[in-house]
Design a protein around this motif. Structure first.
Motif, PDB file in Angstrom:
ATOM      1  N   LEU A  69       0.830  -1.208   0.000  1.00 29.01           N
ATOM      2  CA  LEU A  69       0.000   0.000   0.000  1.00 29.01           C
ATOM      3  C   LEU A  69       0.860   1.252   0.000  1.00 29.01           C
ATOM      4  CD1 LEU A  69      -3.039  -0.521   2.388  1.00 29.01           C
ATOM      5  CD2 LEU A  69      -3.041  -0.100  -0.068  1.00 29.01           C
ATOM      6  N   ILE A  70       1.894   1.248   0.851  1.00 31.88           N
ATOM      7  CA  ILE A  70       2.777   2.409   0.931  1.00 31.88           C
ATOM      8  C   ILE A  70       3.429   2.653  -0.418  1.00 31.88           C
ATOM      9  CG2 ILE A  70       4.928   3.266   1.926  1.00 31.88           C
ATOM     10  CD1 ILE A  70       4.137   1.840   4.516  1.00 31.88           C
ATOM     11  N   PHE A  71       3.882   1.551  -1.022  1.00 32.67           N
ATOM     12  CA  PHE A  71       4.522   1.728  -2.317  1.00 32.67           C
ATOM     13  C   PHE A  71       3.527   2.180  -3.370  1.00 32.67           C
ATOM     14  CE2 PHE A  71       5.805   0.373  -6.466  1.00 32.67           C
ATOM     15  CZ  PHE A  71       6.976   1.078  -6.569  1.00 32.67           C
ATOM     16  N   GLY A  72       2.344   1.546  -3.362  1.00 26.79           N
ATOM     17  CA  GLY A  72       1.349   1.876  -4.369  1.00 26.79           C
ATOM     18  C   GLY A  72       0.932   3.335  -4.312  1.00 26.79           C
ATOM     19  N   LEU A  73       0.753   3.834  -3.088  1.00 30.23           N
ATOM     20  CA  LEU A  73       0.252   5.198  -2.957  1.00 30.23           C
ATOM     21  C   LEU A  73       1.366   6.229  -3.062  1.00 30.23           C
ATOM     22  CD1 LEU A  73      -2.272   6.904  -2.315  1.00 30.23           C
ATOM     23  CD2 LEU A  73      -1.609   6.817   0.062  1.00 30.23           C
ATOM     24  N   MET A  74       2.476   5.964  -2.393  1.00 27.74           N
ATOM     25  CA  MET A  74       3.482   7.005  -2.233  1.00 27.74           C
ATOM     26  C   MET A  74       4.740   6.788  -3.052  1.00 27.74           C
ATOM     27  SD  MET A  74       3.149   6.968   1.881  1.00 27.74           S
ATOM     28  CE  MET A  74       4.271   8.322   2.170  1.00 27.74           C
ATOM     29  N   ASP A  75       4.838   5.642  -3.720  1.00 29.94           N
ATOM     30  CA  ASP A  75       6.061   5.299  -4.451  1.00 29.94           C
ATOM     31  C   ASP A  75       7.271   5.224  -3.542  1.00 29.94           C
ATOM     32  OD1 ASP A  75       4.933   4.942  -6.923  1.00 29.94           O
ATOM     33  OD2 ASP A  75       5.048   7.060  -7.437  1.00 29.94           O
ATOM     34  N   VAL A  76       7.050   4.959  -2.269  1.00 24.45           N
ATOM     35  CA  VAL A  76       8.173   4.837  -1.336  1.00 24.45           C
ATOM     36  C   VAL A  76       8.427   3.362  -1.067  1.00 24.45           C
ATOM     37  CG1 VAL A  76       8.978   5.278   0.987  1.00 24.45           C
ATOM     38  CG2 VAL A  76       7.711   7.019  -0.218  1.00 24.45           C
ATOM     39  N   LEU A  77       9.636   2.926  -1.362  1.00 27.24           N
ATOM     40  CA  LEU A  77      10.044   1.582  -0.988  1.00 27.24           C
ATOM     41  C   LEU A  77      10.511   1.686   0.456  1.00 27.24           C
ATOM     42  CD1 LEU A  77      10.797  -1.310  -1.867  1.00 27.24           C
ATOM     43  CD2 LEU A  77      13.007  -0.425  -2.507  1.00 27.24           C
ATOM     44  N   ASN A  78       9.688   1.207   1.379  1.00 34.95           N
ATOM     45  CA  ASN A  78       9.986   1.450   2.787  1.00 34.95           C
ATOM     46  C   ASN A  78      10.919   0.383   3.344  1.00 34.95           C
ATOM     47  OD1 ASN A  78       9.992   2.353   5.356  1.00 34.95           O
ATOM     48  ND2 ASN A  78       7.958   1.597   5.867  1.00 34.95           N
ATOM     49  N   LEU A  79      12.225   0.688   3.322  1.00 29.09           N
ATOM     50  CA  LEU A  79      13.195  -0.272   3.837  1.00 29.09           C
ATOM     51  C   LEU A  79      13.238  -0.273   5.358  1.00 29.09           C
ATOM     52  CD1 LEU A  79      15.736   0.308   1.083  1.00 29.09           C
ATOM     53  CD2 LEU A  79      15.127  -1.945   1.859  1.00 29.09           C
ATOM     54  N   ALA A  80      12.472   0.641   5.972  1.00 27.56           N
ATOM     55  CA  ALA A  80      12.403   0.651   7.433  1.00 27.56           C
ATOM     56  C   ALA A  80      11.249  -0.215   7.925  1.00 27.56           C
ATOM     57  CB  ALA A  80      12.248   2.078   7.939  1.00 27.56           C
ATOM     58  N   HIS A  81      10.569  -0.889   7.003  1.00 23.34           N
ATOM     59  CA  HIS A  81       9.420  -1.687   7.403  1.00 23.34           C
ATOM     60  C   HIS A  81       9.825  -2.853   8.305  1.00 23.34           C
ATOM     61  CE1 HIS A  81       5.213  -1.276   6.469  1.00 23.34           C
ATOM     62  NE2 HIS A  81       5.063  -2.572   6.504  1.00 23.34           N
ATOM     63  N   GLY A  82      10.993  -3.413   8.027  1.00 25.06           N
ATOM     64  CA  GLY A  82      11.507  -4.471   8.893  1.00 25.06           C
ATOM     65  C   GLY A  82      11.791  -3.944  10.283  1.00 25.06           C
ATOM     66  N   ALA A  83      12.250  -2.685  10.340  1.00 28.42           N
ATOM     67  CA  ALA A  83      12.513  -2.065  11.646  1.00 28.42           C
ATOM     68  C   ALA A  83      11.209  -1.889  12.415  1.00 28.42           C
ATOM     69  CB  ALA A  83      13.209  -0.723  11.447  1.00 28.42           C
ATOM     70  N   LEU A  84      10.122  -1.540  11.694  1.00 24.34           N
ATOM     71  CA  LEU A  84       8.824  -1.406  12.353  1.00 24.34           C
ATOM     72  C   LEU A  84       8.386  -2.745  12.922  1.00 24.34           C
ATOM     73  CD1 LEU A  84       6.910   0.913   9.865  1.00 24.34           C
ATOM     74  CD2 LEU A  84       7.838   1.501  12.093  1.00 24.34           C
ATOM     75  N   LEU A  85       8.641  -3.802  12.154  1.00 26.35           N
ATOM     76  CA  LEU A  85       8.305  -5.140  12.639  1.00 26.35           C
ATOM     77  C   LEU A  85       9.093  -5.456  13.904  1.00 26.35           C
ATOM     78  CD1 LEU A  85       7.453  -8.279  10.873  1.00 26.35           C
ATOM     79  CD2 LEU A  85       9.528  -8.439  12.207  1.00 26.35           C
ATOM     80  N   SER A  86      10.391  -5.145  13.887  1.00 29.87           N
ATOM     81  CA  SER A  86      11.219  -5.409  15.064  1.00 29.87           C
ATOM     82  C   SER A  86      10.737  -4.600  16.260  1.00 29.87           C
ATOM     83  CB  SER A  86      12.684  -5.068  14.774  1.00 29.87           C
ATOM     84  OG  SER A  86      13.186  -5.949  13.805  1.00 29.87           O
ATOM     85  N   VAL A  87      10.354  -3.334  16.000  1.00 32.65           N
ATOM     86  CA  VAL A  87       9.844  -2.503  17.084  1.00 32.65           C
ATOM     87  C   VAL A  87       8.604  -3.146  17.685  1.00 32.65           C
ATOM     88  CG1 VAL A  87       8.706  -0.302  17.570  1.00 32.65           C
ATOM     89  CG2 VAL A  87      10.815  -0.330  16.286  1.00 32.65           C
ATOM     90  N   GLY A  88       7.692  -3.613  16.813  1.00 34.24           N
ATOM     91  CA  GLY A  88       6.484  -4.277  17.300  1.00 34.24           C
ATOM     92  C   GLY A  88       6.809  -5.533  18.084  1.00 34.24           C
ATOM     93  N   ALA A  89       7.782  -6.308  17.569  1.00 34.45           N
ATOM     94  CA  ALA A  89       8.151  -7.552  18.235  1.00 34.45           C
ATOM     95  C   ALA A  89       8.727  -7.276  19.618  1.00 34.45           C
ATOM     96  CB  ALA A  89       9.159  -8.313  17.378  1.00 34.45           C
ATOM     97  N   TYR A  90       9.624  -6.290  19.708  1.00 33.64           N
ATOM     98  CA  TYR A  90      10.251  -6.001  20.999  1.00 33.64           C
ATOM     99  C   TYR A  90       9.262  -5.380  21.975  1.00 33.64           C
ATOM    100  CZ  TYR A  90      15.015  -7.473  20.333  1.00 33.64           C
ATOM    101  OH  TYR A  90      16.127  -8.239  20.189  1.00 33.64           O
ATOM    102  N   ALA A  91       8.344  -4.540  21.443  1.00 36.62           N
ATOM    103  CA  ALA A  91       7.342  -3.938  22.330  1.00 36.62           C
ATOM    104  C   ALA A  91       6.431  -5.030  22.888  1.00 36.62           C
ATOM    105  CB  ALA A  91       6.537  -2.890  21.572  1.00 36.62           C
ATOM    106  N   THR A  92       6.044  -5.996  22.041  1.00 36.86           N
ATOM    107  CA  THR A  92       5.206  -7.104  22.516  1.00 36.86           C
ATOM    108  C   THR A  92       5.958  -7.939  23.542  1.00 36.86           C
ATOM    109  OG1 THR A  92       4.259  -7.173  20.309  1.00 36.86           O
ATOM    110  CG2 THR A  92       3.757  -9.013  21.757  1.00 36.86           C
ATOM    111  N   TRP A  93       7.219  -8.212  23.222  1.00 35.33           N
ATOM    112  CA  TRP A  93       8.049  -9.000  24.141  1.00 35.33           C
ATOM    113  C   TRP A  93       8.191  -8.284  25.482  1.00 35.33           C
ATOM    114  CZ3 TRP A  93      12.842  -7.292  25.998  1.00 35.33           C
ATOM    115  CH2 TRP A  93      13.513  -8.235  26.802  1.00 35.33           C
TER     116      TRP A  93
END
Lengths: 375, 288
Positions: free
Chosen positions: B27-51
């Motif tokens: 969706l981010i790419f489709g709308l904004m043309d941004v290849l979000n290479l920080a998306h993995g970092a967001l996943l890690s943030v979510g994982a650590y916050a849950t942990w």
């Protein structure tokens, strides 16, 4: 953009010239222009005699310039300067955002190492195998990945590079050595390249590699093919309208850059004495990207500057992290400062924000200010 | 048979994880043309916050997951507002900025909690197995599949039935036109980033359950397969991402089991190469 053919050095190595005035005659000016044109040669001359240097540079290097430790670090800096230059052939010259450059570097590294270990080839033949392997691989994978353009290309190259990294990690048939990598066989390496006392030789090889990449990139990008690359970077559709097929030209760029990266892999193998899987990881490609953007994409000296600075910083920041000055700080400061990648990542974001065009653009940004002051 | 069922469920669980990351990316790419290479970092943030919520603060798993998802959403919104928005006129620099964040955030996590994997406490209610056709399938696989299905349905409803969904769909088709019609697309950008961040952080919390541990590099590893999913699914398409995620998850699991370990990952990339060679045009299609 004027960056392609710009011959203005980013940082003047000669003592900074006085502002132009009518008093200096024509001969003086031509002499200065000649000096400006030849300063890279002078720089390389200085770099070539560094192994004989006994100067200490406190803070920058641990020992004297000519000591093996310092030379090893300097040689690494030069190799990554060369690698960044080869990557910039894609990013800055042709406008291709590839995330797979580390794969060709790793191909040169591993093919050479394995040709020596498994086939018992001497270094020269093994290096040919490695460089040839990197070249063939870059043509094959480039031919596939160039079928998609733009961001699709970036993602496909990333996927290929990751496949390579996984292959190396999983250690198929015990060949790549998995996590630990494999050391180069010392019996097949020439004696003049082994041992701590021969570090100057390795340093000179690294310097030669940097000179080679700079020459190849300069020569190819000022050739007719290089003009088409610049055209593709600016507007690919226009190049097509002119009756040229961008696909072939982009493939040539990928092949040249991939081969140069393969050569870099061979030099890196000699320098570190073995092949480790970190070389193939996506982090390596991302660091190359950071180096190029840090220094200045599309300029002649920017990628070198970025590569040297990044490599140096990554090593020195690691030492800083272990130093007592950091260990005594409170946790809020200590934790971020002890992570070189955190500092480099943040620095990178800062450069992207505040310094579009990288460090190489810094001098041209300052020039008007300096001119305004002296006028 | 039992093995096939187990592999299929595990593959679907992995596919669900890929979908959670890829839907936001797409969706981010489709709308904004941004290849979000920080998306993995967001996943890690979510994982650590849950942990952190589950292991340090002593919340139960569902509360911890909600906390992790909320934290990841906030992180994504901050990322968009602080880093992406000022670079709106410089698309390539947006990608580069996300590269920097993608490097810095895992390093920061490593600095705070160390580079080693941290064991994730398995909640009692999800620790068991379910017997299907003779196979004992861990319950957490179904949690993942269920969560991904919910996200898919919610996203489809959001895109098809709401006004903001309409703007997002229109923006994916032609951003300039939407702007010309007087719609502030930037609000949609922040919204899409929030949705993507929430899905990725949810994926992080579920990945912690699936792998039984959290480590700083997890996000970056999963991100690469999510990229493959995004490319295969046709960039900007949520339904395409779902189909591709299932295919990638299944191929990876089955190939890893029936051939050598690690070959599954390569098989996925080979599949991508074949698709790129066979139909490159369709891969760059844009349909929300």
């Amino acid at each position: 953009m004027s960056t392609v053919t710009s011959s203005t050095p980013p940082t003047p190595a000669v003592p900074s010239p006085s502002p132009p005035s009518s008093a200096t005659g024509a001969p003086a000016r031509t002499a200065r222009i000649a000096l400006l044109r030849w300063w890279p040669l002078a720089l390389f001359g200085v770099l070539a005699v560094l192994p004989y240097g006994t100067v200490r540079v406190p803070g920058l290097l641990d020992g004297p310039v000519g000591s093996p430790g310092s030379l090893q670090l300097l040689a690494l800096c030069l190799v990554f300067g060369g690698l960044a230059t080869s990557y910039d052939l894609l990013l800055g010259r042709t406008g291709l955002l590839s995330f797979g450059h580390a794969l060709y570097f790793a191909a040169g590294l591993y093919f050479t190492d394995l040709a020596m270990l498994e086939w018992r080839l001497p270094l020269a033949s093994a290096a040919l195998v490695g460089i040839g392997g990197a070249a063939v691989l870059s043509v094959l994978l480039g031919a596939v990945s160039l079928r998609v353009t733009g961001i699709g290309f970036a993602m496909v190259t990333l996927a290929f590079a990751q496949a390579g990294a996984i292959l190396v990690q999983r250690n198929p048939g015990g060949v790549t050595g998995g996590e630990e990598g494999r050391a180069a066989p010392s019996d097949l390496l020439p004696g003049s390249l082994i041992g701590i006392e021969n570090t100057p030789n390795l340093y000179w090889i690294a310097l030669a590699y940097l000179a080679l990449t700079l020459a190849v990139v300069h020569w190819t990008s000022s050739s007719p093919t290089g003009r088409v690359w610049a055209g593709i970077r600016e507007n690919e559709r226009r190049v097509e309208v002119l009756g040229l097929r961008p696909y072939g030209f982009k493939l040539v760029a990928l092949a040249v850059a991939g081969t140069l990266a393969g050569v870099g892999g061979v030099v890196y193998l000699l320098l570190t004495g073995g092949a480790t899987p970190q070389a193939a990881g996506s982090d390596t490609t991302l660091s190359l990207l950071v180096m190029v953007v840090l220094g200045g994409s599309g300029t002649r000296w920017g990628p070198v500057l970025g590569g040297v600075l990044y490599t140096w910083a990554a090593h020195r920041l690691g030492d800083l992290a272990n130093s007592s000055a950091i260990a005594d700080l409170p946790g809020v400061l200590r934790v971020p400062l002890s992570q070189p990648l955190f500092l480099l990542g943040s620095l990178f974001v800062g450069v992207v924000y505040l310094l579009p065009g990288g460090l190489a653009k810094l001098s041209s940004r300052w020039r008007p200010i300096r001119g305004g002051l002296t006028a | 048979m039992a093995t096939v069922v187990l592999l299929a469920c595990t593959g679907l669980g992995l596919g669900a994880l890929y979908f959670l990351i890829a839907s936001g990316l797409s969706l981010i790419f489709g709308l904004m043309d941004v290849l979000n290479l920080a998306h993995g970092a967001l996943l890690s943030v979510g994982a650590y916050a849950t942990w952190w919520g589950a292991a340090q603060a002593g919340l139960n798993y569902w509360l911890a997951l909600a906390f992790g998802t909320a934290f990841g959403t906030v992180a994504a919104v901050v990322l968009e507002l602080v880093l992406i928005r000022p670079l709106y006129t410089r698309p390539r620099d947006q990608i580069l900025a996300t590269v920097g964040v993608g490097l810095a955030v895992p390093a920061l996590l490593m600095g705070i909690w160390g580079g080693d994997a941290r064991p994730f406490p398995q909640p009692e209610s999800l620790a068991g197995t379910v017997h299907i056709a003779g196979a004992a399938v861990p319950v957490n696989r179904f949690v993942l599949i269920g969560a991904a299905a919910l996200v898919l349905v919610a996203l489809r409803l959001f895109l098809a039935r709401t006004r903001y969904g309409l703007i997002v769909r229109a923006g994916v088709e032609d951003r300039a036109m939407v702007t010309a019609l007087g719609v502030d697309v930037r609000k949609a950008f922040t919204l899409v980033f929030a949705i993507g961040g929430a899905a990725a952080a949810l994926g992080g919390g579920l990945a912690a359950l699936y792998f039984g541990s959290v480590n700083p590099g997890q996000g970056a590893n999963l991100l690469i397969f999510a990229f493959v999913v995004v490319v295969m699914g046709g960039m900007g398409s949520v339904a395409g991402a779902a189909a591709a995620a299932v295919a990638v998850g299944l191929v990876q699991q089955f190939a890893n089991y029936y051939t050598a370990d690690g070959l599954g990952d390569l098989a996925v990339v080979a599949l991508l190469a074949v698709l790129v060679l066979a139909r490159p045009r369709e891969l760059t299609g844009r349909l929300a």
